[in-house]
Design a protein around this motif. Structure first.
Motif, PDB file in Angstrom:
ATOM      1  N   ARG A 162       0.823  -1.207   0.000  1.00  0.00           N
ATOM      2  CA  ARG A 162       0.000   0.000   0.000  1.00  0.00           C
ATOM      3  C   ARG A 162       0.856   1.255   0.000  1.00  0.00           C
ATOM      4  O   ARG A 162       1.884   1.314   0.667  1.00  0.00           O
ATOM      5  N   ASP A 163       0.386   2.252  -0.735  1.00  0.00           N
ATOM      6  CA  ASP A 163       0.962   3.593  -0.695  1.00  0.00           C
ATOM      7  C   ASP A 163       0.149   4.403   0.298  1.00  0.00           C
ATOM      8  O   ASP A 163      -1.035   4.668   0.076  1.00  0.00           O
ATOM      9  N   ILE A 164       0.768   4.794   1.385  1.00  0.00           N
ATOM     10  CA  ILE A 164       0.048   5.461   2.470  1.00  0.00           C
ATOM     11  C   ILE A 164      -0.532   6.807   2.033  1.00  0.00           C
ATOM     12  O   ILE A 164      -1.466   7.325   2.646  1.00  0.00           O
ATOM     13  N   ASP A 210      12.659  20.218   3.645  1.00  0.00           N
ATOM     14  CA  ASP A 210      11.581  21.176   3.890  1.00  0.00           C
ATOM     15  C   ASP A 210      10.266  20.513   4.296  1.00  0.00           C
ATOM     16  O   ASP A 210       9.261  21.192   4.479  1.00  0.00           O
ATOM     17  N   HIS A 211      10.255  19.184   4.437  1.00  0.00           N
ATOM     18  CA  HIS A 211       9.032  18.499   4.868  1.00  0.00           C
ATOM     19  C   HIS A 211       9.399  17.223   5.622  1.00  0.00           C
ATOM     20  O   HIS A 211       9.011  16.114   5.242  1.00  0.00           O
ATOM     21  N   GLY A 212      10.125  17.407   6.710  1.00  0.00           N
ATOM     22  CA  GLY A 212      10.649  16.281   7.461  1.00  0.00           C
ATOM     23  C   GLY A 212       9.591  15.411   8.110  1.00  0.00           C
ATOM     24  O   GLY A 212       9.843  14.249   8.434  1.00  0.00           O
ATOM     25  N   TYR A 216       4.820  11.387   8.984  1.00  0.00           N
ATOM     26  CA  TYR A 216       4.151  11.456  10.290  1.00  0.00           C
ATOM     27  C   TYR A 216       2.795  12.138  10.180  1.00  0.00           C
ATOM     28  O   TYR A 216       1.812  11.691  10.791  1.00  0.00           O
ATOM     29  N   GLU A 217       2.738  13.217   9.426  1.00  0.00           N
ATOM     30  CA  GLU A 217       1.475  13.938   9.272  1.00  0.00           C
ATOM     31  C   GLU A 217       0.429  13.064   8.599  1.00  0.00           C
ATOM     32  O   GLU A 217      -0.729  13.000   9.030  1.00  0.00           O
ATOM     33  N   ARG A 218       0.823  12.380   7.536  1.00  0.00           N
ATOM     34  CA  ARG A 218      -0.127  11.524   6.824  1.00  0.00           C
ATOM     35  C   ARG A 218      -0.552  10.328   7.680  1.00  0.00           C
ATOM     36  O   ARG A 218      -1.746   9.990   7.742  1.00  0.00           O
ATOM     37  N   ILE A 219       0.392   9.699   8.338  1.00  0.00           N
ATOM     38  CA  ILE A 219       0.058   8.530   9.158  1.00  0.00           C
ATOM     39  C   ILE A 219      -0.810   8.932  10.343  1.00  0.00           C
ATOM     40  O   ILE A 219      -1.715   8.188  10.748  1.00  0.00           O
ATOM     41  N   ALA A 220      -0.588  10.112  10.878  1.00  0.00           N
ATOM     42  CA  ALA A 220      -1.449  10.604  11.964  1.00  0.00           C
ATOM     43  C   ALA A 220      -2.887  10.746  11.483  1.00  0.00           C
ATOM     44  O   ALA A 220      -3.841  10.379  12.196  1.00  0.00           O
ATOM     45  N   GLY A 242      11.520  15.448  17.916  1.00  0.00           N
ATOM     46  CA  GLY A 242      10.586  15.012  18.949  1.00  0.00           C
ATOM     47  C   GLY A 242       9.524  16.035  19.287  1.00  0.00           C
ATOM     48  O   GLY A 242       8.326  15.731  19.309  1.00  0.00           O
ATOM     49  N   VAL A 243       9.932  17.248  19.550  1.00  0.00           N
ATOM     50  CA  VAL A 243       8.976  18.296  19.921  1.00  0.00           C
ATOM     51  C   VAL A 243       8.051  18.602  18.752  1.00  0.00           C
ATOM     52  O   VAL A 243       6.836  18.770  18.927  1.00  0.00           O
ATOM     53  N   GLU A 244       8.597  18.639  17.540  1.00  0.00           N
ATOM     54  CA  GLU A 244       7.773  18.911  16.362  1.00  0.00           C
ATOM     55  C   GLU A 244       6.702  17.845  16.172  1.00  0.00           C
ATOM     56  O   GLU A 244       5.544  18.151  15.861  1.00  0.00           O
ATOM     57  N   VAL A 245       7.086  16.582  16.336  1.00  0.00           N
ATOM     58  CA  VAL A 245       6.117  15.498  16.178  1.00  0.00           C
ATOM     59  C   VAL A 245       5.023  15.607  17.236  1.00  0.00           C
ATOM     60  O   VAL A 245       3.829  15.475  16.934  1.00  0.00           O
ATOM     61  N   CYS A 246       5.408  15.872  18.462  1.00  0.00           N
ATOM     62  CA  CYS A 246       4.420  16.003  19.546  1.00  0.00           C
ATOM     63  C   CYS A 246       3.466  17.164  19.294  1.00  0.00           C
ATOM     64  O   CYS A 246       2.246  17.042  19.496  1.00  0.00           O
ATOM     65  N   ASN A 247       4.002  18.278  18.850  1.00  0.00           N
ATOM     66  CA  ASN A 247       3.150  19.443  18.561  1.00  0.00           C
ATOM     67  C   ASN A 247       2.189  19.153  17.413  1.00  0.00           C
ATOM     68  O   ASN A 247       1.012  19.541  17.455  1.00  0.00           O
ATOM     69  N   MET A 248       2.671  18.465  16.380  1.00  0.00           N
ATOM     70  CA  MET A 248       1.816  18.103  15.260  1.00  0.00           C
ATOM     71  C   MET A 248       0.676  17.207  15.714  1.00  0.00           C
ATOM     72  O   MET A 248      -0.501  17.415  15.350  1.00  0.00           O
ATOM     73  N   LEU A 249       0.980  16.213  16.535  1.00  0.00           N
ATOM     74  CA  LEU A 249      -0.052  15.299  17.026  1.00  0.00           C
ATOM     75  C   LEU A 249      -1.066  16.032  17.899  1.00  0.00           C
ATOM     76  O   LEU A 249      -2.276  15.789  17.815  1.00  0.00           O
TER      77      LEU A 249
END
Length: 279
Positions: A162-164, A210-212, A216-220, A242-249
């Motif tokens: 699958r392509d996520i 520029d889109h690290g 994560y954004e799509r899987i969230a 870490g902080v960026e991922v937590c803030n995004m979630l």
């Protein structure tokens, strides 16, 4: 003609000296001897010595021993690996340990997104009694390796290619979703070891500078659609994000977000929970 194992051992040490540390050479030598001569005590045949020499030659080129032997160990279990999948890392064992510690009851439904070798999915299927484990990857060749590893370890997993980033057209709901997606930025290539850059699959490693958090954004978003209420999402992450991922979630509505460090003291894992009122 027979060749002394001691002579082969000394030759291996000489050939690898300066390319690997002494502890690494000790481990590599043991693995080579186990591969070529199994339980012999003193001598190798000509073909066995040539096999040992070939392994040493490939090691000198930087090729990882796991790819040379076609196998590795993860969470105390055997896994086949090829250059189509990343070599499982110790940090990922820590992520698996966290999931197991928080999901001890039987009968969970679990989805592993970007399964690669299948190491996460296979261990969870083995260690979570009565669980129903699904695993996706965009690579057909990776899914083939992962399927072999499920068979090797005696577990049933529902694999899909699958392509996520395409629409998700399934109606299964999950208690746990886990992913160790690509997270190394292109600019970080200069800091990476040559044997990783030269041999491991880049599509499983790198994301644009520029889109690290692209995966994560799509899987969230997928997790918000597919998790049961109070279901858990687990990520392995870039230690710098870490902080960026937590803030995004948090921005997407997840709750009970926790960031954990790995054994080396680096931010490495995140867990988040889908709230009851979402969706």
């Amino acid at each position: 003609m027979q060749y002394s194992i001691q002579h082969t051992l000394q030759n291996t040490l000489q050939e690898l000296e300066g390319l690997y540390s002494k502890p690494e050479i000790s481990v590599l030598t043991r693995l080579i001897l186990e591969e070529v001569c199994a339980h012999k005590n003193t001598h190798l045949s000509g073909s066995e010595r040539r096999k040992a020499e070939d392994i040493v030659h490939r090691l000198k080129s930087g090729e990882p021993i796991q790819y040379i032997l076609g196998k590795t160990e993860f969470y105390g279990m055997p896994f086949a690996v090829t250059p189509d999948v990343l070599i499982p890392r110790p940090e990922t064992e820590e992520l698996v340990e966290w999931i197991l510690a928080e999901n001890k009851s039987a009968g969970h439904s679990v989805l592993d997104i970007g399964t690669g070798s299948g190491c996460i999915a296979v261990v969870l299927a083995k260690k979570m009694p009565g669980s129903h484990v699904y695993a996706w990857d965009i690579s057909e060749r990776a899914v083939k390796v992962a399927s072999e590893n499920a068979f090797l370890n005696g577990v049933d997993i529902a694999f899909s290619v699958r392509d996520i980033f395409l629409p998700v057209d399934i109606h299964t709901a999950f208690d746990v979703i886990v992913s160790n997606p690509p997270y190394v930025t292109e600019s970080e290539k200069v800091t990476m070891e040559a044997n990783v850059l030269g041999f491991e699959p880049h599509e499983a490693l790198f994301v644009p500078d520029d889109h690290g958090l692209i995966f994560y954004e799509r899987i969230a978003d997928v997790a918000l659609a597919l998790l049961h209420h109070n279901g858990e999402l687990y990520f392995e992450i870039n230690r710098e994000k870490g902080v960026e991922v937590c803030n995004m979630l948090r921005d997407k509505g997840f709750v009970l977000i926790e960031l954990r460090k790995d054994i080396s003291g680096n931010d490495r894992m995140v867990r988040a929970v889908k709230p009851e009122e979402h969706g």
